[in-house]
Write a protein that holds these residues in place. Structure first.
Motif, PDB file in Angstrom:
ATOM      1  N   GLU A 136     -74.000  31.403  32.351  1.00 32.72           N
ATOM      2  CA  GLU A 136     -74.922  30.488  33.021  1.00 32.72           C
ATOM      3  C   GLU A 136     -74.322  29.914  34.300  1.00 32.72           C
ATOM      4  O   GLU A 136     -75.043  29.633  35.259  1.00 32.72           O
ATOM      5  CB  GLU A 136     -75.323  29.370  32.059  1.00 32.72           C
ATOM      6  N   ARG A 137     -73.018  29.746  34.329  1.00 29.74           N
ATOM      7  CA  ARG A 137     -72.379  29.138  35.499  1.00 29.74           C
ATOM      8  C   ARG A 137     -72.057  30.151  36.596  1.00 29.74           C
ATOM      9  O   ARG A 137     -72.270  29.886  37.784  1.00 29.74           O
ATOM     10  CB  ARG A 137     -71.100  28.419  35.078  1.00 29.74           C
ATOM     11  N   ALA A 212     -78.297  36.822  36.169  1.00 28.36           N
ATOM     12  CA  ALA A 212     -78.144  36.251  34.829  1.00 28.36           C
ATOM     13  C   ALA A 212     -79.410  35.511  34.401  1.00 28.36           C
ATOM     14  O   ALA A 212     -79.845  35.614  33.243  1.00 28.36           O
ATOM     15  CB  ALA A 212     -76.945  35.304  34.795  1.00 28.36           C
ATOM     16  N   GLU A 213     -80.037  34.780  35.320  1.00 28.00           N
ATOM     17  CA  GLU A 213     -81.251  34.042  34.988  1.00 28.00           C
ATOM     18  C   GLU A 213     -82.429  34.970  34.710  1.00 28.00           C
ATOM     19  O   GLU A 213     -83.361  34.594  33.990  1.00 28.00           O
ATOM     20  CB  GLU A 213     -81.600  33.071  36.118  1.00 28.00           C
ATOM     21  N   SER A 214     -82.386  36.183  35.274  1.00 26.15           N
ATOM     22  CA  SER A 214     -83.448  37.149  34.980  1.00 26.15           C
ATOM     23  C   SER A 214     -83.290  37.732  33.574  1.00 26.15           C
ATOM     24  O   SER A 214     -84.225  38.327  33.036  1.00 26.15           O
ATOM     25  CB  SER A 214     -83.433  38.277  36.014  1.00 26.15           C
ATOM     26  N   ILE A 215     -82.110  37.550  32.985  1.00 28.98           N
ATOM     27  CA  ILE A 215     -81.821  38.078  31.646  1.00 28.98           C
ATOM     28  C   ILE A 215     -81.947  36.999  30.580  1.00 28.98           C
ATOM     29  O   ILE A 215     -82.489  37.222  29.499  1.00 28.98           O
ATOM     30  CB  ILE A 215     -80.403  38.690  31.617  1.00 28.98           C
ATOM     31  N   ALA A 216     -81.449  35.802  30.880  1.00 29.13           N
ATOM     32  CA  ALA A 216     -81.505  34.696  29.926  1.00 29.13           C
ATOM     33  C   ALA A 216     -81.564  33.391  30.697  1.00 29.13           C
ATOM     34  O   ALA A 216     -80.677  33.107  31.505  1.00 29.13           O
ATOM     35  CB  ALA A 216     -80.277  34.705  29.015  1.00 29.13           C
ATOM     36  N   PRO A 218     -81.225  29.402  31.388  1.00 30.25           N
ATOM     37  CA  PRO A 218     -80.259  28.404  30.903  1.00 30.25           C
ATOM     38  C   PRO A 218     -80.809  27.646  29.694  1.00 30.25           C
ATOM     39  O   PRO A 218     -81.961  27.198  29.689  1.00 30.25           O
ATOM     40  CB  PRO A 218     -80.087  27.469  32.109  1.00 30.25           C
ATOM     41  N   GLY A 219     -80.005  27.540  28.645  1.00 26.93           N
ATOM     42  CA  GLY A 219     -80.416  26.834  27.439  1.00 26.93           C
ATOM     43  C   GLY A 219     -81.298  27.627  26.507  1.00 26.93           C
ATOM     44  O   GLY A 219     -81.770  27.102  25.488  1.00 26.93           O
ATOM     45  N   GLU A 220     -81.539  28.901  26.823  1.00 27.90           N
ATOM     46  CA  GLU A 220     -82.437  29.716  25.996  1.00 27.90           C
ATOM     47  C   GLU A 220     -81.791  30.134  24.679  1.00 27.90           C
ATOM     48  O   GLU A 220     -82.479  30.389  23.695  1.00 27.90           O
ATOM     49  CB  GLU A 220     -82.866  30.960  26.779  1.00 27.90           C
ATOM     50  N   TRP A 221     -80.465  30.205  24.660  1.00 32.10           N
ATOM     51  CA  TRP A 221     -79.740  30.596  23.454  1.00 32.10           C
ATOM     52  C   TRP A 221     -78.952  29.398  22.924  1.00 32.10           C
ATOM     53  O   TRP A 221     -78.314  28.679  23.689  1.00 32.10           O
ATOM     54  CB  TRP A 221     -78.808  31.768  23.748  1.00 32.10           C
TER      55      TRP A 221
END
Length: 363
Positions: A136-137, A212-216, A218-221
């Motif tokens: 995420e970072r 990364a945001e297109s894959i997951a 933030p906070g989704e997992w």
């Protein structure tokens, strides 16, 4: 005479000290070898115990990318989290193959800054929530753009040690953080190859963060655990050696933890798994599957430092044997020959320390 006695005493003292140091060195060699064997056993344990059960029938099996090989690295936590994200995207009809080495590099870079500023050490060990935090970072890149198989585990360990020593020396010399970061980048470029700045996929251009945001999102997992020494349905930081960042996990009863896993797989979402692959030393008597008895057993094993987080994998399905016993299918990171593990439901309850599940699978 007194002078000769003094010389003899000094010689005997020197000889004793030399013998002592030799004994200490021998002991340390033996201890190091024992620890090395223990690490290899825990991270690369025998696959035979977790092979395909006889007459096994698959009920749910999510698609996966090719099995990767973490080699001698201790980065299974990164491999497992990325494998989970890959299978999740594949199940949604999107194909991605992600680079574990990118996350390992970012971890070393970040830890080296703390070495320079705080004197901290650098380790390649970690937890699933830490892997997700790095993603995420700092984002993530494709496997082909930063391939881990061109780097041996020894090179990664050497890179980490070099980054640590360089950062410590530069800190002692009162250098600047800017120079320290440049020196570490040079070390990692030399040992691991230069890191890409952009991701190119299907004619699109991304930064690692946007990719990364297109894959997951933030906070989704979410991390979920189950231990009775903390209040259920609340969060706490599991007391694990590798949880140095004190990441919190949502604490639920054991049956709820298993429901998270089952519900996620039924909804075609994989689960990242963190737990114990080595011998638990003490097992359930007569194979009891009573949830209360299993809860008490895993609590005792945890308190005795037997149940710990020595490996991570991705749970990508489950099936059953003719007697109705459920086995979970886990994607490993020990190469193709040990690509998948099959763990019984009882073992899953006993050995699981923590899982990362998608938001809609959390209880």
């Amino acid at each position: 005479m007194a002078h000769r006695d003094s010389d003899s005493f000094m010689q005997a003292t020197i000889l004793s000290v030399c013998c002592f140091h030799f004994a200490v060195r021998q002991y340390m060699r033996i201890l190091f070898l024992a620890l090395a064997i223990a690490v290899l056993t825990s991270c690369h344990g025998t696959q035979k115990k977790y092979g395909v059960p006889q007459h096994f029938v698959v009920d749910v099996m999510l698609p996966t990318t090719p099995v990767k090989d973490q080699g001698r690295t201790e980065a299974c936590w990164i491999y497992a989290m990325l494998a989970t994200l890959e299978s999740d995207r594949l199940a949604m009809g999107d194909s991605v193959n992600l680079s574990p080495m990118w996350c390992a590099r970012k971890s070393i870079e970040e830890q080296s800054r703390r070495t320079f500023l705080c004197g901290d050490t650098i380790t390649l060990r970690g937890t699933l929530p830490e892997a997700m935090r790095l993603i995420e970072r700092y984002g993530v890149v494709t496997y082909d753009s930063y391939r881990p198989d061109i780097v041996s585990g020894n090179d990664l360990a050497v890179a980490a040690r070099s980054a640590y020593h360089t950062s410590a020396v530069m800190s002692a010399q009162r250098s600047t953080l800017e120079r320290q970061q440049a020196a570490v980048a040079e070390i990692l470029d030399s040992r691991l190859s230069a890191a890409p700045h952009l991701v190119f996929l299907y004619g699109m251009e991304y930064t690692p963060q946007l990719f990364a945001e297109s894959i997951a999102l933030p906070g989704e997992w979410h991390p979920v655990t189950s231990f009775r020494h903390h209040e259920y349905f609340s969060s706490f930081a599991p007391e694990l050696p590798d949880n140095r960042q004190h990441h919190e996990a949502y604490n639920v009863p054991l049956d709820s933890l298993m429901a998270v896993i089952d519900t996620s797989l039924e909804n075609r979402h994989p689960v990242a798994w963190e737990g114990c692959m080595t011998s638990l030393a003490s097992r359930m008597e007569n194979g009891s599957k009573d949830i209360t008895a299993v809860t008490e057993m895993r609590q005792r094993l945890f308190e005795r430092h037997i149940l710990t987080d020595d490996h991570c994998m991705a749970i990508i399905g489950y099936g059953h044997t003719p007697d109705g016993s459920r086995y979970y299918i886990l994607k490993n990171s020990w190469g193709e020959e040990a690509g998948f593990c099959y763990i019984s439901r009882l073992d899953m309850m006993l050995r699981t320390v923590m899982v990362m599940a998608k938001r809609d699978s959390r209880i």
